[in-house]
Design an enzyme around this catalytic site. Structure first.
Site, PDB file in Angstrom:
ATOM      1  N   CYS A 121       0.871  -1.178   0.000  1.00  0.00           N
ATOM      2  CA  CYS A 121       0.000   0.000   0.000  1.00  0.00           C
ATOM      3  C   CYS A 121       0.902   1.220   0.000  1.00  0.00           C
ATOM      4  O   CYS A 121       2.081   1.133   0.333  1.00  0.00           O
ATOM      5  CB  CYS A 121      -0.904   0.002   1.231  1.00  0.00           C
ATOM      6  SG  CYS A 121      -2.251   1.214   1.095  1.00  0.00           S
ATOM      7  N   CYS A 179      -3.980   5.997  -0.029  1.00  0.00           N
ATOM      8  CA  CYS A 179      -3.403   4.702  -0.408  1.00  0.00           C
ATOM      9  C   CYS A 179      -2.892   4.689  -1.846  1.00  0.00           C
ATOM     10  O   CYS A 179      -2.205   3.754  -2.263  1.00  0.00           O
ATOM     11  CB  CYS A 179      -4.436   3.604  -0.204  1.00  0.00           C
ATOM     12  SG  CYS A 179      -4.984   3.501   1.510  1.00  0.00           S
ATOM     13  N   LYS A 191     -12.550  -4.997   2.224  1.00  0.00           N
ATOM     14  CA  LYS A 191     -12.021  -4.107   3.263  1.00  0.00           C
ATOM     15  C   LYS A 191     -12.951  -2.912   3.385  1.00  0.00           C
ATOM     16  O   LYS A 191     -13.122  -2.141   2.438  1.00  0.00           O
ATOM     17  CB  LYS A 191     -10.613  -3.661   2.886  1.00  0.00           C
ATOM     18  CG  LYS A 191     -10.006  -2.672   3.862  1.00  0.00           C
ATOM     19  CD  LYS A 191      -8.551  -2.406   3.541  1.00  0.00           C
ATOM     20  CE  LYS A 191      -7.985  -1.272   4.368  1.00  0.00           C
ATOM     21  NZ  LYS A 191      -6.582  -0.997   4.017  1.00  0.00           N
ATOM     22  N   ARG A 229     -11.295   7.629   3.202  1.00  0.00           N
ATOM     23  CA  ARG A 229     -10.995   6.544   2.264  1.00  0.00           C
ATOM     24  C   ARG A 229     -12.268   5.946   1.658  1.00  0.00           C
ATOM     25  O   ARG A 229     -12.258   4.842   1.134  1.00  0.00           O
ATOM     26  CB  ARG A 229     -10.205   5.449   2.969  1.00  0.00           C
ATOM     27  CG  ARG A 229      -8.885   5.886   3.573  1.00  0.00           C
ATOM     28  CD  ARG A 229      -7.907   4.729   3.633  1.00  0.00           C
ATOM     29  NE  ARG A 229      -6.891   4.828   4.664  1.00  0.00           N
ATOM     30  CZ  ARG A 229      -5.857   5.658   4.625  1.00  0.00           C
ATOM     31  NH1 ARG A 229      -5.718   6.509   3.630  1.00  0.00           N
ATOM     32  NH2 ARG A 229      -4.965   5.652   5.610  1.00  0.00           N
ATOM     33  N   LYS A 254     -12.003  -7.627   6.328  1.00  0.00           N
ATOM     34  CA  LYS A 254     -11.442  -6.701   7.318  1.00  0.00           C
ATOM     35  C   LYS A 254     -12.387  -5.533   7.520  1.00  0.00           C
ATOM     36  O   LYS A 254     -12.838  -4.972   6.532  1.00  0.00           O
ATOM     37  CB  LYS A 254     -10.099  -6.231   6.767  1.00  0.00           C
ATOM     38  CG  LYS A 254      -9.383  -5.204   7.573  1.00  0.00           C
ATOM     39  CD  LYS A 254      -8.112  -4.874   6.873  1.00  0.00           C
ATOM     40  CE  LYS A 254      -7.493  -3.664   7.519  1.00  0.00           C
ATOM     41  NZ  LYS A 254      -6.367  -3.176   6.779  1.00  0.00           N
ATOM     42  N   SER A 264      -6.718  -3.010  14.476  1.00  0.00           N
ATOM     43  CA  SER A 264      -6.167  -2.276  15.619  1.00  0.00           C
ATOM     44  C   SER A 264      -7.247  -1.807  16.592  1.00  0.00           C
ATOM     45  O   SER A 264      -7.052  -1.847  17.805  1.00  0.00           O
ATOM     46  CB  SER A 264      -5.354  -1.092  15.114  1.00  0.00           C
ATOM     47  OG  SER A 264      -6.138  -0.254  14.286  1.00  0.00           O
ATOM     48  N   TYR A 317      -3.236  -8.855  16.393  1.00  0.00           N
ATOM     49  CA  TYR A 317      -2.181  -8.358  17.285  1.00  0.00           C
ATOM     50  C   TYR A 317      -2.104  -9.188  18.559  1.00  0.00           C
ATOM     51  O   TYR A 317      -1.147  -9.094  19.314  1.00  0.00           O
ATOM     52  CB  TYR A 317      -2.434  -6.879  17.619  1.00  0.00           C
ATOM     53  CG  TYR A 317      -2.528  -6.019  16.369  1.00  0.00           C
ATOM     54  CD1 TYR A 317      -1.374  -5.606  15.716  1.00  0.00           C
ATOM     55  CD2 TYR A 317      -3.759  -5.681  15.814  1.00  0.00           C
ATOM     56  CE1 TYR A 317      -1.440  -4.855  14.555  1.00  0.00           C
ATOM     57  CE2 TYR A 317      -3.838  -4.931  14.653  1.00  0.00           C
ATOM     58  CZ  TYR A 317      -2.677  -4.521  14.021  1.00  0.00           C
ATOM     59  OH  TYR A 317      -2.744  -3.799  12.861  1.00  0.00           O
TER      60      TYR A 317
HETATM   61  C1  PBG Z   1      -3.203   0.287   4.808  1.00  0.00           C
HETATM   62  C2  PBG Z   1      -3.753  -0.514   5.917  1.00  0.00           C
HETATM   63  C3  PBG Z   1      -4.557  -0.110   6.985  1.00  0.00           C
HETATM   64  C4  PBG Z   1      -4.712  -1.216   7.816  1.00  0.00           C
HETATM   65  C5  PBG Z   1      -4.031  -2.262   7.225  1.00  0.00           C
HETATM   66  N1  PBG Z   1      -3.477  -1.829   6.037  1.00  0.00           N
HETATM   67  C6  PBG Z   1      -5.077   1.217   7.333  1.00  0.00           C
HETATM   68  C7  PBG Z   1      -6.139   1.828   6.529  1.00  0.00           C
HETATM   69  O1  PBG Z   1      -6.654   1.285   5.562  1.00  0.00           O
HETATM   70  O2  PBG Z   1      -6.448   2.962   6.898  1.00  0.00           O
HETATM   71  C8  PBG Z   1      -5.436  -1.230   9.123  1.00  0.00           C
HETATM   72  C9  PBG Z   1      -5.064  -2.330  10.051  1.00  0.00           C
HETATM   73  C10 PBG Z   1      -5.503  -2.138  11.451  1.00  0.00           C
HETATM   74  O3  PBG Z   1      -6.277  -1.229  11.804  1.00  0.00           O
HETATM   75  O4  PBG Z   1      -5.050  -2.931  12.285  1.00  0.00           O
HETATM   76  N2  PBG Z   1      -4.061   0.575   3.775  1.00  0.00           N
END
Ligand code: PBG
Length: 326
Positions: A118, A128, A193, A215, A246, A272, A311
């Protein structure tokens, strides 16, 4: 006739024997954050208990994780400087490229290294992809993703994981990898996603929050589920070897439907924000951390995931070893 459901719960042995969901440490993937620099092992404030490494220290983190039984790792890079085209992502001596080389030198066969592909950590605007006329330029970004994936493969990546959500990404990566002599390097795609609020701590950890806008023009609207299945179908047709849903916790229905619809292994990414919720509630004394971790991870597998990116992977590895889950 009296129907009793409690008989199968009458002893610990029987409860374990009759578990419907089996979890193995082999199904877990542990994310790593690697930042340009030297000698770094710093705790990430937004992700209590997670460490940011530099390319020269990450092998120590991998070594410790291997001791828990984990074998698969997902690398995210944080460059020293950012620019409009995210050139740090595909620099031959970039942070991820250096980290891969260092880890592979020591743990060539033991550690399976997956890299996030990314640009958001590498662009000064935090999107991205590259920007054209104020919008993210889908087609203009694809060659940069392809270049990034190829440079990761050359540096030792075992698998690449495009998370940028541009249409046509999997086909572009597949062509670049095949053309570059990496026909056997799999692509695991973030096919479904969502534009999720649960990525908040990650953006803090990776310094990748968008500097303008959001995004929503490339990540999915969480009102939609058929769209997820469509994207999964498209990515599989383009050559995705594994597909990712995700976030995980808020998308158990999507995981369940994708499991039925897709004929490739299905990964779920417990992101996260899901981590931070458990950590914060536990720190406030409101829930029991270990049991909440075990329950939420098991729920994701029960929904149908084959693979879990988390995690909490080291905690889960310990729980599997003890028999508390799995
Ligand atoms: C990058 C990416 C993101 C995450 C994984 N790859 C952030 C986003 O899309 O803003 C998030 C992973 C997480 O929150 O643990 N594009």
């Amino acid at each position: 006739m009296e129907i009793r459901t409690r008989r199968l719960r009458s002893s610990e042995n029987l409860r374990r024997m009759t578990r419907e969901t089996r979890i193995s440490v082999d199904s877990l993937v542990y994310p790593f954050f690697i930042r340009e620099g030297k000698g770094m092992t710093e705790e990430i404030p937004a992700l209590a208990g997670q460490i940011r490494y530099s390319p020269d220290t990450v092998a120590r983190g991998i070594e410790a994780a291997l001791k828990t039984g984990l074998r698969s790792f997902l690398f995210f890079g944080i460059p020293e400087s950012k620019d409009a085209v995210g050139s740090g992502a595909y620099a031959e001596d970039g942070v991820i490229q250096n980290a891969l080389a260092n880890v592979k030198k020591e743990f060539a066969n033991d550690a399976y290294l997956i890299t996030d592909v990314c640009l958001c950590e590498y662009t000064d605007h935090g999107h991205c992809g590259i920007i054209k006329n104020g919008n993210v330029d889908n087609d203009g970004t694809l060659p940069l993703f392809a270049q990034t994936a190829l440079s990761h493969a050359r540096a030792g990546a075992d698998m690449v994981a495009p998370s940028g959500m541009m249409d046509g990404t999997v086909a572009a990566l597949r062509a670049a990898l095949d053309g570059g002599g990496f026909a056997d390097t799999p692509v695991t795609s973030y096919a479904a996603k969502y534009a999720s609020a649960f990525y908040g701590p990650f953006r803090e950890a990776a310094g990748s929050a968008p500097q303008f806008g959001d995004r929503k023009s490339y990540q999915m609207d969480w009102h939609n589920s058929r769209e997820a299945l469509k994207r999964i179908r498209i990515d599989i047709n383009e050559g995705a070897d594994i597909v990712i849903v995700k976030p995980a916790g808020p998308c158990l229905d999507i995981i369940s439907k994708a499991r039925e619809a897709a004929d490739v292994p299905l990964a779920a990414y417990s992101v996260s924000g899901e981590y931070a919720m458990i950590k914060t509630a536990a720190a406030a004394g409101l829930i029991d951390e270990y049991n909440a971790v075990c329950e939420s991870a098991t729920g994701i597998f029960r929904a149908g995931a084959d693979i879990l990116i988390s995690y909490f992977a080291p905690v889960l590895a310990g729980a599997i070893k003890k028999g508390d889950i799995g």
